[in-house]
Every structure is written in structure tokens, then in C-alpha cells.
Scaffold this motif. Structure first.
Motif, PDB file in Angstrom:
ATOM      1  N   ARG A  39       0.838  -1.197   0.000  1.00  0.00           N
ATOM      2  CA  ARG A  39       0.000   0.000   0.000  1.00  0.00           C
ATOM      3  C   ARG A  39       0.872   1.247   0.000  1.00  0.00           C
ATOM      4  O   ARG A  39       1.927   1.289   0.622  1.00  0.00           O
ATOM      5  CB  ARG A  39      -0.915   0.012   1.221  1.00  0.00           C
ATOM      6  CG  ARG A  39      -1.860   1.207   1.211  1.00  0.00           C
ATOM      7  CD  ARG A  39      -2.741   1.194   2.455  1.00  0.00           C
ATOM      8  NE  ARG A  39      -3.542   2.378   2.485  1.00  0.00           N
ATOM      9  CZ  ARG A  39      -4.793   2.466   2.057  1.00  0.00           C
ATOM     10  NH1 ARG A  39      -5.377   1.413   1.546  1.00  0.00           N
ATOM     11  NH2 ARG A  39      -5.457   3.592   2.134  1.00  0.00           N
ATOM     12  N   LEU A  40       0.403   2.275  -0.676  1.00  0.00           N
ATOM     13  CA  LEU A  40       1.135   3.541  -0.695  1.00  0.00           C
ATOM     14  C   LEU A  40       1.207   4.146   0.700  1.00  0.00           C
ATOM     15  O   LEU A  40       0.373   3.862   1.558  1.00  0.00           O
ATOM     16  CB  LEU A  40       0.448   4.520  -1.650  1.00  0.00           C
ATOM     17  CG  LEU A  40       0.457   4.150  -3.131  1.00  0.00           C
ATOM     18  CD1 LEU A  40      -0.334   5.167  -3.922  1.00  0.00           C
ATOM     19  CD2 LEU A  40       1.876   4.039  -3.648  1.00  0.00           C
ATOM     20  N   ASP A  41       2.174   5.005   0.909  1.00  0.00           N
ATOM     21  CA  ASP A  41       2.318   5.693   2.193  1.00  0.00           C
ATOM     22  C   ASP A  41       1.056   6.500   2.482  1.00  0.00           C
ATOM     23  O   ASP A  41       0.426   7.034   1.558  1.00  0.00           O
ATOM     24  CB  ASP A  41       3.526   6.621   2.175  1.00  0.00           C
ATOM     25  CG  ASP A  41       4.838   5.853   2.044  1.00  0.00           C
ATOM     26  OD1 ASP A  41       4.817   4.614   2.129  1.00  0.00           O
ATOM     27  OD2 ASP A  41       5.875   6.506   1.863  1.00  0.00           O
ATOM     28  N   CYS A  42       0.710   6.590   3.766  1.00  0.00           N
ATOM     29  CA  CYS A  42      -0.503   7.315   4.116  1.00  0.00           C
ATOM     30  C   CYS A  42      -0.468   7.736   5.575  1.00  0.00           C
ATOM     31  O   CYS A  42       0.350   7.267   6.366  1.00  0.00           O
ATOM     32  CB  CYS A  42      -1.747   6.462   3.856  1.00  0.00           C
ATOM     33  SG  CYS A  42      -1.852   4.970   4.867  1.00  0.00           S
ATOM     34  N   VAL A  43      -1.382   8.637   5.911  1.00  0.00           N
ATOM     35  CA  VAL A  43      -1.625   9.069   7.281  1.00  0.00           C
ATOM     36  C   VAL A  43      -3.124   8.959   7.501  1.00  0.00           C
ATOM     37  O   VAL A  43      -3.907   9.326   6.630  1.00  0.00           O
ATOM     38  CB  VAL A  43      -1.161  10.524   7.508  1.00  0.00           C
ATOM     39  CG1 VAL A  43      -1.531  10.999   8.897  1.00  0.00           C
ATOM     40  CG2 VAL A  43       0.326  10.654   7.267  1.00  0.00           C
ATOM     41  N   ALA A  44      -3.518   8.438   8.671  1.00  0.00           N
ATOM     42  CA  ALA A  44      -4.945   8.281   8.954  1.00  0.00           C
ATOM     43  C   ALA A  44      -5.220   8.641  10.410  1.00  0.00           C
ATOM     44  O   ALA A  44      -4.429   8.326  11.299  1.00  0.00           O
ATOM     45  CB  ALA A  44      -5.388   6.845   8.676  1.00  0.00           C
ATOM     46  N   SER A  45      -6.352   9.298  10.614  1.00  0.00           N
ATOM     47  CA  SER A  45      -6.828   9.603  11.960  1.00  0.00           C
ATOM     48  C   SER A  45      -7.652   8.411  12.434  1.00  0.00           C
ATOM     49  O   SER A  45      -8.588   7.987  11.757  1.00  0.00           O
ATOM     50  CB  SER A  45      -7.675  10.871  11.919  1.00  0.00           C
ATOM     51  OG  SER A  45      -8.196  11.133  13.183  1.00  0.00           O
ATOM     52  N   LEU A  46      -7.296   7.864  13.598  1.00  0.00           N
ATOM     53  CA  LEU A  46      -7.976   6.677  14.102  1.00  0.00           C
ATOM     54  C   LEU A  46      -9.042   7.046  15.132  1.00  0.00           C
ATOM     55  O   LEU A  46      -8.856   7.968  15.914  1.00  0.00           O
ATOM     56  CB  LEU A  46      -6.959   5.731  14.752  1.00  0.00           C
ATOM     57  CG  LEU A  46      -5.815   5.263  13.867  1.00  0.00           C
ATOM     58  CD1 LEU A  46      -4.883   4.358  14.661  1.00  0.00           C
ATOM     59  CD2 LEU A  46      -6.328   4.555  12.636  1.00  0.00           C
ATOM     60  N   VAL A  47     -10.121   6.300  15.107  1.00  0.00           N
ATOM     61  CA  VAL A  47     -11.167   6.432  16.119  1.00  0.00           C
ATOM     62  C   VAL A  47     -11.029   5.245  17.072  1.00  0.00           C
ATOM     63  O   VAL A  47     -10.387   4.245  16.732  1.00  0.00           O
ATOM     64  CB  VAL A  47     -12.570   6.453  15.474  1.00  0.00           C
ATOM     65  CG1 VAL A  47     -12.736   7.673  14.585  1.00  0.00           C
ATOM     66  CG2 VAL A  47     -12.834   5.180  14.689  1.00  0.00           C
ATOM     67  N   PRO A  48     -11.602   5.326  18.274  1.00  0.00           N
ATOM     68  CA  PRO A  48     -11.530   4.167  19.160  1.00  0.00           C
ATOM     69  C   PRO A  48     -12.103   2.939  18.478  1.00  0.00           C
ATOM     70  O   PRO A  48     -13.174   2.993  17.867  1.00  0.00           O
ATOM     71  CB  PRO A  48     -12.391   4.580  20.357  1.00  0.00           C
ATOM     72  CG  PRO A  48     -12.325   6.069  20.360  1.00  0.00           C
ATOM     73  CD  PRO A  48     -12.275   6.463  18.905  1.00  0.00           C
ATOM     74  N   GLY A  49     -11.360   1.858  18.525  1.00  0.00           N
ATOM     75  CA  GLY A  49     -11.801   0.637  17.856  1.00  0.00           C
ATOM     76  C   GLY A  49     -10.774  -0.467  17.983  1.00  0.00           C
ATOM     77  O   GLY A  49      -9.864  -0.408  18.801  1.00  0.00           O
ATOM     78  N   ILE A  50     -10.918  -1.464  17.132  1.00  0.00           N
ATOM     79  CA  ILE A  50     -10.060  -2.644  17.163  1.00  0.00           C
ATOM     80  C   ILE A  50      -9.122  -2.628  15.962  1.00  0.00           C
ATOM     81  O   ILE A  50      -9.550  -2.442  14.833  1.00  0.00           O
ATOM     82  CB  ILE A  50     -10.902  -3.938  17.126  1.00  0.00           C
ATOM     83  CG1 ILE A  50     -11.869  -4.000  18.297  1.00  0.00           C
ATOM     84  CG2 ILE A  50     -10.008  -5.167  17.085  1.00  0.00           C
ATOM     85  CD1 ILE A  50     -11.221  -4.130  19.654  1.00  0.00           C
ATOM     86  N   LEU A  51      -7.834  -2.803  16.237  1.00  0.00           N
ATOM     87  CA  LEU A  51      -6.825  -3.022  15.197  1.00  0.00           C
ATOM     88  C   LEU A  51      -6.576  -4.517  15.166  1.00  0.00           C
ATOM     89  O   LEU A  51      -6.319  -5.124  16.220  1.00  0.00           O
ATOM     90  CB  LEU A  51      -5.519  -2.290  15.542  1.00  0.00           C
ATOM     91  CG  LEU A  51      -4.255  -2.764  14.826  1.00  0.00           C
ATOM     92  CD1 LEU A  51      -4.277  -2.357  13.367  1.00  0.00           C
ATOM     93  CD2 LEU A  51      -3.020  -2.230  15.491  1.00  0.00           C
ATOM     94  N   SER A  52      -6.684  -5.123  14.009  1.00  0.00           N
ATOM     95  CA  SER A  52      -6.346  -6.543  13.891  1.00  0.00           C
ATOM     96  C   SER A  52      -5.165  -6.657  12.946  1.00  0.00           C
ATOM     97  O   SER A  52      -5.062  -5.911  11.972  1.00  0.00           O
ATOM     98  CB  SER A  52      -7.536  -7.349  13.376  1.00  0.00           C
ATOM     99  OG  SER A  52      -7.890  -6.953  12.080  1.00  0.00           O
TER     100      SER A  52
END
Length: 134
Positions: free
Chosen positions: A39-52
Motif C-alpha cells: 500500500r502507498l504511504d498514508c496518514v490516517a486519523s484513528l477512532v476508538p476501535g479494534i486493530l487486527s
């Protein structure tokens, strides 16, 4: 096949550092999306949740994350959040999250109430000083 490295940072420690990550899924305000090594480089704002995520051919690992930010540069993925919990069973992780975050919510509420009282007292005293100087 190229693989990714994952680092999860908390305010005062490195919570997790994984190498050989083949895939991951994170929650953002726009919904969940998957990351693969190409995947290309990116920045993302995360919300409370589950990372798998999955390391090599091992079982899927789950992290409960508070809001934060994800930065992917090349094969490196760095996530910075305020709170995180780790688990391999979603039901147990859900229960741990409920207990941990409810405790945090109660503590934050108490701190906010104390701060509001301090601010109100400060404003009253400031107003009375202004009245006296007039």
C-alpha cells in the motif's frame, strides 16, 4: 513477499513492536480499511476501535485502541494513541475494554469536574478584583 513492521506508541512507552506483519485492519472516521505491505504511504486519523493484524502465519492479534493517528511510510507503520489493550479473543478484549475505559471515563469526569470548579473560582475572584479596581 515484503512484510511490514508495526509500532504502537503510548504517551510514555512503546506498547507493541511487531515485525513480519503481513496485513492489518484499522478503524478510521471514514470506516475500517486494510493495510498490506504494498500500500502507498498514508496518514490516517484513528477512532476508538479494534486493530487486527497477522504476523507470518500465526493467529490474528487484536488491539483495542483509543483515538490516535497512524502513519505508514514504506514498510513501517507507526500508530500513536492514548490507551491500548491487547488480546487474542475478541470477547475477552471487549470485557477488558469495557472495564478499563469505564474506569478511565469516571476518572476523567472527576478531573473535569474539579477543573470546572477551579476555573469558576478563578473567574469569580478575577471579577471581584476588577470590581474593586473600578
Amino acid at each position: 513477499m515484503p512484510l511490514m513492521t508495526l509500532k504502537v506508541l503510548l504517551p510514555f512507552e512503546v506498547f507493541a513492536e511487531e515485525t513480519q506483519v503481513s496485513r492489518m485492519v484499522v478503524d478510521t472516521a471514514q470506516g475500517a480499511f486494510g493495510l498490506l505491505p504494498q500500500r502507498l504511504d498514508c496518514v490516517a486519523s484513528l477512532v476508538p476501535g479494534i486493530l487486527s493484524f497477522q504476523v507470518d502465519e500465526q493467529a490474528e492479534v487484536f488491539l483495542a485502541l483509543d483515538e490516535g493517528v497512524l502513519v505508514k511510510t514504506g514498510p513501517d507503520v507507526v500508530i500513536s494513541v492514548r490507551h491500548a489493550l491487547r488480546g487474542t479473543d475478541l470477547a475477552q478484549l471487549r470485557d477488558a475494554v469495557k472495564q478499563e475505559f469505564l474506569t478511565l471515563d469516571e476518572h476523567e469526569y472527576a478531573v473535569r469536574a474539579a477543573m470546572a470548579k477551579l476555573e469558576t473560582g478563578f473567574m469569580r475572584r478575577f471579577a471581584s478584583l476588577r470590581e474593586r479596581s473600578s
